[in-house]
Enzyme design. Structure first.
Site, PDB file in Angstrom:
ATOM      1  N   ARG A  26      -2.228 -10.524  12.613  1.00 44.41           N
ATOM      2  CA  ARG A  26      -1.792  -9.157  12.354  1.00 44.41           C
ATOM      3  C   ARG A  26      -2.732  -8.089  12.904  1.00 44.41           C
ATOM      4  O   ARG A  26      -2.304  -7.144  13.558  1.00 44.41           O
ATOM      5  CB  ARG A  26      -1.663  -8.880  10.844  1.00 44.41           C
ATOM      6  CG  ARG A  26      -0.367  -9.291  10.238  1.00 44.41           C
ATOM      7  CD  ARG A  26      -0.623  -9.787   8.846  1.00 44.41           C
ATOM      8  NE  ARG A  26      -1.432 -10.971   8.928  1.00 44.41           N
ATOM      9  CZ  ARG A  26      -0.912 -12.193   9.140  1.00 44.41           C
ATOM     10  NH1 ARG A  26       0.364 -12.349   9.184  1.00 44.41           N
ATOM     11  NH2 ARG A  26      -1.694 -13.251   9.277  1.00 44.41           N
ATOM     12  N   THR A  27      -4.013  -8.216  12.598  1.00 43.82           N
ATOM     13  CA  THR A  27      -4.913  -7.112  12.915  1.00 43.82           C
ATOM     14  C   THR A  27      -5.008  -6.923  14.432  1.00 43.82           C
ATOM     15  O   THR A  27      -4.843  -5.811  14.943  1.00 43.82           O
ATOM     16  CB  THR A  27      -6.305  -7.357  12.292  1.00 43.82           C
ATOM     17  OG1 THR A  27      -6.125  -7.717  10.930  1.00 43.82           O
ATOM     18  CG2 THR A  27      -7.173  -6.125  12.389  1.00 43.82           C
ATOM     19  N   LYS A  36     -22.141 -18.350  25.106  1.00 46.60           N
ATOM     20  CA  LYS A  36     -23.340 -18.664  25.909  1.00 46.60           C
ATOM     21  C   LYS A  36     -24.583 -18.064  25.275  1.00 46.60           C
ATOM     22  O   LYS A  36     -25.661 -18.081  25.841  1.00 46.60           O
ATOM     23  CB  LYS A  36     -23.176 -18.097  27.319  1.00 46.60           C
ATOM     24  CG  LYS A  36     -21.977 -18.607  28.076  1.00 46.60           C
ATOM     25  CD  LYS A  36     -21.856 -17.856  29.406  1.00 46.60           C
ATOM     26  CE  LYS A  36     -20.456 -17.964  29.969  1.00 46.60           C
ATOM     27  NZ  LYS A  36     -20.204 -16.949  30.997  1.00 46.60           N
ATOM     28  N   ARG A  70     -13.642  -7.749  15.248  1.00 51.13           N
ATOM     29  CA  ARG A  70     -13.685  -8.642  14.071  1.00 51.13           C
ATOM     30  C   ARG A  70     -14.769  -9.678  14.315  1.00 51.13           C
ATOM     31  O   ARG A  70     -14.902 -10.202  15.426  1.00 51.13           O
ATOM     32  CB  ARG A  70     -12.346  -9.343  13.864  1.00 51.13           C
ATOM     33  CG  ARG A  70     -12.443 -10.428  12.797  1.00 51.13           C
ATOM     34  CD  ARG A  70     -11.111 -10.987  12.407  1.00 51.13           C
ATOM     35  NE  ARG A  70     -10.336 -10.021  11.640  1.00 51.13           N
ATOM     36  CZ  ARG A  70      -9.193 -10.308  11.025  1.00 51.13           C
ATOM     37  NH1 ARG A  70      -8.701 -11.536  11.086  1.00 51.13           N
ATOM     38  NH2 ARG A  70      -8.533  -9.384  10.359  1.00 51.13           N
ATOM     39  N   HIS A  78     -12.744  -4.621   5.342  1.00 50.76           N
ATOM     40  CA  HIS A  78     -11.603  -4.660   6.273  1.00 50.76           C
ATOM     41  C   HIS A  78     -10.901  -3.296   6.151  1.00 50.76           C
ATOM     42  O   HIS A  78      -9.801  -3.198   5.605  1.00 50.76           O
ATOM     43  CB  HIS A  78     -10.675  -5.815   5.889  1.00 50.76           C
ATOM     44  CG  HIS A  78      -9.670  -6.198   6.934  1.00 50.76           C
ATOM     45  ND1 HIS A  78      -9.361  -5.403   8.022  1.00 50.76           N
ATOM     46  CD2 HIS A  78      -8.895  -7.323   7.050  1.00 50.76           C
ATOM     47  CE1 HIS A  78      -8.433  -6.011   8.751  1.00 50.76           C
ATOM     48  NE2 HIS A  78      -8.138  -7.173   8.183  1.00 50.76           N
TER      49      HIS A  78
HETATM   50  N1   CP Z   1      -4.390  -9.216   7.135  1.00 51.39           N
HETATM   51  C1   CP Z   1      -5.097  -9.692   8.172  1.00 51.39           C
HETATM   52  O1   CP Z   1      -6.245  -9.278   8.426  1.00 51.39           O
HETATM   53  O2   CP Z   1      -4.433 -10.630   8.917  1.00 51.39           O
HETATM   54  P1   CP Z   1      -5.022 -11.343  10.207  1.00 51.39           P
HETATM   55  O3   CP Z   1      -6.198 -12.173   9.788  1.00 51.39           O
HETATM   56  O4   CP Z   1      -3.893 -12.162  10.772  1.00 51.39           O
HETATM   57  O5   CP Z   1      -5.468 -10.263  11.163  1.00 51.39           O
END
Ligand code: CP
Length: 308
Positions: A51-52, A80, A101, A129
């Protein structure tokens, strides 16, 4: 708004503005089709995501911009031994904004110290998040029409679930939120959150183990999966993974206008039979994620459509 690392980097007014802009984009997406023409978003994902990452990319594409990036540490030079700081400095020469991320808490903050383009934390370890929080706040506003005076049950892995940590922090600035924290003892929210958010601000909260005991009180239930990737040993994960399964039977005592949220991915903590219940909001919630990220990218890049 230079970087977005922690949900508390945003004032309540800034959150309201983002939600308002997201609402305008939902109403009239065509108006925003070219506002980011010639701009580039880099998605640096050192940890898996559906999603993100894809909603960030869809957001930038729907704004007329372009995207580049990688979806795992293995496909970048991190494999590396390149540092996060060096990676960020290099990418800042190729893109206008970064969404990162990383499994290590604080990695997006480190990146933000080395670049002069905006960095957005797209999830750092079990920490924060913030763009999921914006997604959750937009969903709550759309579903409930308000962000105050709500009884919210957070259920599942409250220890490692970064979406819960970020949402609790963000909601602590709104009036009249009743927090009911539903988890096994081993998966309760971290002490730092209890001290720095609830105790410091004098906000009451309840901790319970059974969702059935509180279901009838809730306006929102925020379900989470047990975060397998953050456990130190598999035996503990196996023992705790099925702690909560929301099914139609458990919903019998729930309010008719309960909203069921989940940041997803789901494993088995919500029965698929719940998906057709009008109270299930989690797929809508994932859709809202693209619109709030469109609003965020526009705001951080300082672009607007006519009359915004
Ligand atoms: N909700 C969420 O962060 O989903 P993903 O890990 O798929 O990005």
């Amino acid at each position: 708004m230079k970087h977005l690392i922690d949900p508390m980097d945003l004032t309540v007014e800034e959150i309201d503005q983002l939600i308002e802009l997201a609402g305008k984009i939902i109403e009239n997406p065509d108006k925003y089709r070219e506002v980011c023409k010639y701009k580039k978003l880099a998605t640096l994902f050192f940890e898996p995501s559906t999603r993100t990452r894809l909603s960030f990319e869809a957001a930038m594409l729907d704004l007329g911009g372009n995207v580049l990036g990688f979806s795992s540490a293995d496909s970048s030079s991190a494999s590396k031994g390149e540092s996060v700081a060096d990676t960020a400095r290099v990418i800042a020469g190729y893109a206008d904004i970064i969404a990162m991320r990383h499994p290590k808490e604080g990695a997006p903050f480190v990146a933000s110290q080395y670049v002069d383009i905006p960095v957005i934390n797209a999830g750092d370890g079990g920490h924060n998040h913030p763009t999921q929080t914006l997604t959750d706040l937009l969903t709550i506003r759309q579903e409930k029409g308000r962000l105050n005076n709500l009884t919210i049950g957070f259920c599942g892995d409250l220890k490692f679930g970064r979406t819960v940590h970020s949402l609790i922090k963000a909601l602590s600035r709104y009036e009249g939120i009743q927090y009911i924290l539903i988890s096994p003892e081993e998966l309760q929210i971290p002490e730092y959150l209890k001290k720095e958010v609830f105790e410091k601000k004098g906000i009451p909260f309840r901790q319970v183990e059974k969702m059935e005991d509180v279901m009838s009180e809730l306006d929102i239930i925020y379900m989470t999966r047990v975060q397998r990737e953050r456990f130190f040993n598999e035996a503990d994960y196996i023992r705790l993974k099925d702690s909560y399964i929301l099914d139609l039977d458990k919903l019998k005592s729930a309010k008719e206008d309960l909203s069921i949220l989940h940041p997803l991915p789901r494993v088995n903590e919500i029965s698929v039979k719940v998906d057709d219940d009008p109270r299930a909001c989690y797929f809508k919630q994932a859709k809202y994620g693209k619109f709030i990220r469109m609003a965020l990218i526009m705001t951080m890049l300082g672009v607007s459509a006519d009359e915004d």
